[in-house]
Write a protein that holds these residues in place. Structure first.
Motif, PDB file in Angstrom:
ATOM      1  N   GLU A   1       0.823  -1.210   0.000  1.00  0.00           N
ATOM      2  CA  GLU A   1       0.000   0.000   0.000  1.00  0.00           C
ATOM      3  C   GLU A   1       0.859   1.263   0.000  1.00  0.00           C
ATOM      4  O   GLU A   1       0.487   2.277  -0.601  1.00  0.00           O
ATOM      5  CB  GLU A   1      -0.938  -0.001   1.204  1.00  0.00           C
ATOM      6  N   SER A   2       2.019   1.212   0.643  1.00  0.00           N
ATOM      7  CA  SER A   2       2.927   2.363   0.632  1.00  0.00           C
ATOM      8  C   SER A   2       3.408   2.646  -0.792  1.00  0.00           C
ATOM      9  O   SER A   2       3.460   3.801  -1.221  1.00  0.00           O
ATOM     10  CB  SER A   2       4.133   2.108   1.536  1.00  0.00           C
ATOM     11  N   ARG A   3       3.727   1.585  -1.516  1.00  0.00           N
ATOM     12  CA  ARG A   3       4.184   1.768  -2.899  1.00  0.00           C
ATOM     13  C   ARG A   3       3.049   2.272  -3.783  1.00  0.00           C
ATOM     14  O   ARG A   3       3.271   3.088  -4.685  1.00  0.00           O
ATOM     15  CB  ARG A   3       4.755   0.454  -3.421  1.00  0.00           C
ATOM     16  N   ARG A   4       1.824   1.792  -3.534  1.00  0.00           N
ATOM     17  CA  ARG A   4       0.689   2.308  -4.289  1.00  0.00           C
ATOM     18  C   ARG A   4       0.467   3.782  -3.979  1.00  0.00           C
ATOM     19  O   ARG A   4       0.205   4.579  -4.883  1.00  0.00           O
ATOM     20  CB  ARG A   4      -0.571   1.511  -3.933  1.00  0.00           C
ATOM     21  N   LEU A   5       0.576   4.128  -2.710  1.00  0.00           N
ATOM     22  CA  LEU A   5       0.415   5.527  -2.310  1.00  0.00           C
ATOM     23  C   LEU A   5       1.398   6.414  -3.047  1.00  0.00           C
ATOM     24  O   LEU A   5       1.020   7.440  -3.635  1.00  0.00           O
ATOM     25  CB  LEU A   5       0.617   5.659  -0.798  1.00  0.00           C
ATOM     26  N   MET A   6       2.676   6.033  -3.045  1.00  0.00           N
ATOM     27  CA  MET A   6       3.697   6.876  -3.653  1.00  0.00           C
ATOM     28  C   MET A   6       3.588   6.883  -5.169  1.00  0.00           C
ATOM     29  O   MET A   6       3.893   7.887  -5.812  1.00  0.00           O
ATOM     30  CB  MET A   6       5.088   6.402  -3.218  1.00  0.00           C
ATOM     31  N   SER A   7       3.133   5.777  -5.763  1.00  0.00           N
ATOM     32  CA  SER A   7       2.963   5.732  -7.211  1.00  0.00           C
ATOM     33  C   SER A   7       1.879   6.697  -7.676  1.00  0.00           C
ATOM     34  O   SER A   7       2.091   7.500  -8.596  1.00  0.00           O
ATOM     35  CB  SER A   7       2.625   4.305  -7.653  1.00  0.00           C
ATOM     36  N   VAL A   8       0.717   6.637  -7.033  1.00  0.00           N
ATOM     37  CA  VAL A   8      -0.374   7.525  -7.422  1.00  0.00           C
ATOM     38  C   VAL A   8      -0.052   8.965  -7.022  1.00  0.00           C
ATOM     39  O   VAL A   8      -0.365   9.909  -7.762  1.00  0.00           O
ATOM     40  CB  VAL A   8      -1.699   7.065  -6.782  1.00  0.00           C
TER      41      VAL A   8
END
Length: 209
Positions: free
Chosen positions: A157-164
């Motif tokens: 979820e952290s990687r999704r957060l930073m990607s978006v």
């Protein structure tokens, strides 16, 4: 006596006097040189040492390895505490690790240092367009998202957060970020970004917002 009348050679006192005069001359030359160029040379030396760690930190951050990124960026700041690019990159890596208070602190510090004219546009670091306004805007965006981050996220979820979040910070990809939020509104990372957009609409340049 500087010279021995019997041997015609210089005495110890004479040699001491020569050494003392030479030391004085060297000290004066060194003082003038440092006064004229010392600050610039020191700044360039510190920045040069920090470049490698900052570039490595950004590379690790883009690969999603936020812990390694933080290590490199903290070393960069230790070498050059007034390096805005390093502080801004560190704020992003800290955000990826869920350390919201630290992320806000370094984001604000990056913006303050940029306003003082300490941006280094020669560094080639890929953080915005290199302008003070761009730095200030990205700093505010980090703050908006970090303020909505409550608790910690999983690695995924952290990687999704930073990607978006990365999409939302750029005008060319902002609509793609918005569509991602609309298509999967229930994700924890997306809810954080939705609250950030609602709380700070002026800081995100999405035309369809």
């Amino acid at each position: 006596m500087e010279w021995d009348a019997r041997t015609g050679e210089r005495t110890r006192v004479g040699w001491f006097r020569v050494g003392f005069i030479a030391a004085c001359i060297i000290s004066v030359i060194a003082g003038i040189t440092l006064r004229e160029t010392g600050t610039i040379v020191t700044m360039h030396g510190l920045r040069h040492k920090a470049y490698g760690h900052t570039a490595s930190g950004i590379k690790a951050f883009l690969a999603g390895d936020y812990a390694v990124a933080i290590d490199h960026l903290e070393l960069a700041i230790h070498a050059e505490p007034t390096f805005p690019e390093a502080h801004l990159a560190l704020s992003l890596a800290l955000l990826g690790r869920g350390r919201s208070a630290d992320a806000i602190q370094h984001a604000y510090l990056a913006a303050d240092l940029a306003r003082l004219g300490l941006l280094d546009k020669r560094s080639g670091l890929d953080l915005g367009d290199g302008s003070n306004a761009d730095f200030d805007r990205l700093s505010k965006q980090v703050h908006c998202v970090a303020a909505e981050l409550q608790g910690t996220l999983s690695v995924l979820e952290s990687r999704r957060l930073m990607s978006v979040f990365g999409d939302l910070t750029r005008l060319s990809t902002c609509n793609a970020g918005l569509h991602s939020l609309l298509n999967q509104p229930g994700r924890a990372s997306h809810r954080i970004l939705q609250r950030a957009l609602i709380g700070c609409p002026a800081d995100f340049p999405c035309p369809e917002q």
